[in-house]
Design a protein around this motif. Structure first.
Motif, short mmCIF file in Angstrom:
data_model
loop_
_atom_site.label_atom_id
_atom_site.label_comp_id
_atom_site.label_asym_id
_atom_site.label_seq_id
_atom_site.Cartn_x
_atom_site.Cartn_y
_atom_site.Cartn_z
N MET A 133 6.13 9.48 -5.95
CA MET A 133 6.29 9.82 -4.53
C MET A 133 5.92 8.63 -3.66
O MET A 133 6.64 8.27 -2.73
CB MET A 133 5.44 11.05 -4.19
N GLY A 134 4.80 7.98 -3.97
CA GLY A 134 4.36 6.84 -3.17
C GLY A 134 5.34 5.68 -3.25
O GLY A 134 5.64 5.03 -2.23
N PHE A 135 5.85 5.40 -4.44
CA PHE A 135 6.81 4.30 -4.58
C PHE A 135 8.11 4.63 -3.84
O PHE A 135 8.74 3.75 -3.25
CB PHE A 135 7.08 4.00 -6.07
N ALA A 136 8.51 5.91 -3.86
CA ALA A 136 9.72 6.31 -3.13
C ALA A 136 9.51 6.14 -1.62
O ALA A 136 10.42 5.69 -0.90
CB ALA A 136 10.08 7.77 -3.46
N ILE A 137 8.31 6.46 -1.13
CA ILE A 137 8.03 6.28 0.31
C ILE A 137 8.02 4.79 0.66
O ILE A 137 8.54 4.39 1.71
CB ILE A 137 6.71 6.96 0.69
N ALA A 138 7.44 3.97 -0.21
CA ALA A 138 7.44 2.52 0.03
C ALA A 138 8.88 2.01 0.15
O ALA A 138 9.21 1.24 1.06
CB ALA A 138 6.70 1.80 -1.10
N ALA A 189 3.57 3.06 -14.31
CA ALA A 189 4.65 2.38 -15.02
C ALA A 189 5.91 2.46 -14.17
O ALA A 189 6.85 3.18 -14.50
CB ALA A 189 4.86 3.04 -16.38
N LEU A 190 5.92 1.76 -13.04
CA LEU A 190 7.07 1.82 -12.13
C LEU A 190 7.40 0.42 -11.64
O LEU A 190 6.51 -0.42 -11.47
CB LEU A 190 6.73 2.71 -10.92
N ASP A 191 8.68 0.19 -11.38
CA ASP A 191 9.10 -1.10 -10.83
C ASP A 191 8.80 -1.15 -9.34
O ASP A 191 8.90 -0.14 -8.64
CB ASP A 191 10.61 -1.30 -11.04
N THR A 192 8.49 -2.34 -8.85
CA THR A 192 8.21 -2.53 -7.43
C THR A 192 9.51 -2.40 -6.64
O THR A 192 10.50 -3.04 -6.97
CB THR A 192 7.62 -3.93 -7.20
N PRO A 193 9.52 -1.57 -5.58
CA PRO A 193 10.75 -1.50 -4.76
C PRO A 193 11.05 -2.87 -4.15
O PRO A 193 10.15 -3.67 -3.91
CB PRO A 193 10.38 -0.48 -3.67
N ARG A 194 12.31 -3.12 -3.88
CA ARG A 194 12.75 -4.42 -3.36
C ARG A 194 12.08 -4.76 -2.03
O ARG A 194 11.94 -3.91 -1.16
CB ARG A 194 14.28 -4.42 -3.14
N HIS A 195 11.69 -6.02 -1.91
CA HIS A 195 11.11 -6.55 -0.67
C HIS A 195 9.82 -5.86 -0.25
O HIS A 195 9.48 -5.84 0.93
CB HIS A 195 12.12 -6.48 0.49
N VAL A 196 9.14 -5.28 -1.23
CA VAL A 196 7.84 -4.65 -0.95
C VAL A 196 6.75 -5.53 -1.56
O VAL A 196 6.88 -5.98 -2.70
CB VAL A 196 7.78 -3.22 -1.56
N ARG A 197 5.69 -5.80 -0.78
CA ARG A 197 4.55 -6.55 -1.30
C ARG A 197 3.65 -5.59 -2.06
O ARG A 197 3.23 -4.58 -1.51
CB ARG A 197 3.76 -7.21 -0.17
N ARG A 198 3.37 -5.91 -3.31
CA ARG A 198 2.59 -4.99 -4.16
C ARG A 198 1.28 -5.63 -4.59
O ARG A 198 1.26 -6.77 -5.04
CB ARG A 198 3.41 -4.63 -5.38
N ILE A 199 0.20 -4.86 -4.45
CA ILE A 199 -1.12 -5.29 -4.91
C ILE A 199 -1.57 -4.28 -5.95
O ILE A 199 -1.69 -3.08 -5.66
CB ILE A 199 -2.12 -5.34 -3.73
N ASP A 200 -1.80 -4.72 -7.19
CA ASP A 200 -2.22 -3.81 -8.26
C ASP A 200 -3.73 -3.73 -8.34
O ASP A 200 -4.42 -4.75 -8.32
CB ASP A 200 -1.66 -4.29 -9.61
N VAL A 201 -4.24 -2.52 -8.45
CA VAL A 201 -5.67 -2.29 -8.63
C VAL A 201 -5.85 -1.26 -9.74
O VAL A 201 -4.89 -0.61 -10.17
CB VAL A 201 -6.34 -1.77 -7.33
N LYS A 202 -7.08 -1.13 -10.20
CA LYS A 202 -7.38 -0.14 -11.22
C LYS A 202 -8.27 0.98 -10.65
O LYS A 202 -7.90 2.13 -10.67
CB LYS A 202 -8.12 -0.81 -12.39
N SER A 203 -9.43 0.62 -10.15
CA SER A 203 -10.42 1.63 -9.78
C SER A 203 -10.32 1.99 -8.29
O SER A 203 -9.71 1.28 -7.49
CB SER A 203 -11.81 1.11 -10.07
N ALA A 204 -11.01 3.08 -7.93
CA ALA A 204 -11.07 3.49 -6.53
C ALA A 204 -11.77 2.44 -5.67
O ALA A 204 -11.34 2.17 -4.54
CB ALA A 204 -11.81 4.83 -6.42
N LEU A 205 -12.82 1.83 -6.21
CA LEU A 205 -13.52 0.80 -5.44
C LEU A 205 -12.61 -0.39 -5.18
O LEU A 205 -12.59 -0.94 -4.07
CB LEU A 205 -14.79 0.33 -6.18
N GLN A 206 -11.83 -0.79 -6.20
CA GLN A 206 -10.87 -1.89 -6.00
C GLN A 206 -9.80 -1.51 -4.98
O GLN A 206 -9.40 -2.33 -4.15
CB GLN A 206 -10.20 -2.27 -7.32
N MET A 207 -9.34 -0.25 -5.02
CA MET A 207 -8.33 0.20 -4.06
C MET A 207 -8.92 0.16 -2.65
O MET A 207 -8.29 -0.33 -1.71
CB MET A 207 -7.84 1.60 -4.43
#
Ligand code: CTP
Ligand code: CA
Length: 224
Positions: free
Chosen positions: A40-45, A63-81
């Motif tokens: 859902m979040g990737f679709a909104i992005a 396990a999802l591909d980054t939508p086109r022209h979207v800046r993506r920052i990967d995190v693991k934990s809630a604190l990192q997010m």
């Protein structure tokens, strides 16, 4: 061709979004997490980017591909997010929190893999509460337009209304889980100060486009 000449609903706007679950380590090989595909979040992005927004997507493990022209920052934990989102939030016009953030993390994480000691004894894991990212963004002096999600197993409208007030956000989007988790379609309930409105069952990209249009309308109404 007509779409090309139409002004886009979020042209010139910056949208920040969280998506997916978070993962809270117990030791280097184990942890606890939430059920969330991130779809859902990737679709909104994607829908927001197509609507002209500059989109930053802060994603937990998915396990999802980054939508086109979207800046993506990967995190693991809630604190990192939390630490990725907070410094960015004030520079955005809209914040959409779709992430299924783990409410608790192990109070301490072992540096080495915890081994069974052969006695049948189980480790006691103490938990501590994670920061509420959405509430923290909503408390900023000049917050972006904040949109929260509420996945509930029952009493969706009541829980969504309560959550909206508790988090201090103008719009909460409810969906009934876990029936919808990982699926490609969904039904959303929009709860704002005007009341409730349902976006009927559709695939997640269609719903994302409808939701982006709803956000754009409210954003225009809320900014002078
Ligand atoms: N959220 C967040 N940070 C957290 C917990 C939740 O940003 N630590 C966001 C979610 O991304 C979602 C909204 O808050 O947009 C509601 O999340 P939810 O888990 O439904 O609400 P909680 O306040 O955690 O309450 P509960 O889990 O007890 O229902
Ligand atoms: Ca929660």
């Amino acid at each position: 061709l007509i779409a090309f000449f139409q002004p886009k609903a979020l042209a010139g706007k910056r949208l920040l979004i969280t998506a997916g679950p978070t993962f809270e380590a117990i030791d280097p090989v184990r942890g606890i997490t939430n059920l969330s595909s991130g779809k859902m979040g990737f679709a909104i992005a994607r829908a927001a980017q197509e609507a002209g927004a500059e989109v930053t997507l802060v994603a937990g493990p998915v396990a999802l591909d980054t939508p086109r022209h979207v800046r993506r920052i990967d995190v693991k934990s809630a604190l990192q997010m939390h630490d990725a989102v907070l410094p960015l939030a004030a520079a955005h016009d809209v914040f959409v929190a779709t992430a299924a953030v783990a409410d608790w993390r192990p109070a301490s994480s072992a540096g080495e893999k915890i081994k069974k000691d052969g006695s049948g004894q189980v480790p006691a894991i103490a938990f501590t509460e994670n920061p509420d990212i959405l509430a923290a963004v909503a408390r900023l002096p000049q917050p972006p337009y904040c949109v929260g999600f509420a996945a509930e197993s029952h009493d969706l409208a009541r829980h969504a209304r309560e959550k909206r007030l508790r988090k201090g956000v103008p719009l909460i989007v409810g969906n009934l889980g876990p029936a919808t988790f990982g699926r490609d379609d969904n039904t959303l309930l929009l709860v704002d100060d005007a009341g409730e409105r349902e976006l009927p069952t559709a695939d997640k990209l269609s719903l994302a486009r409808a939701l982006v249009a709803e956000i754009a309308t409210r954003l225009a109404a809320s900014t002078p």
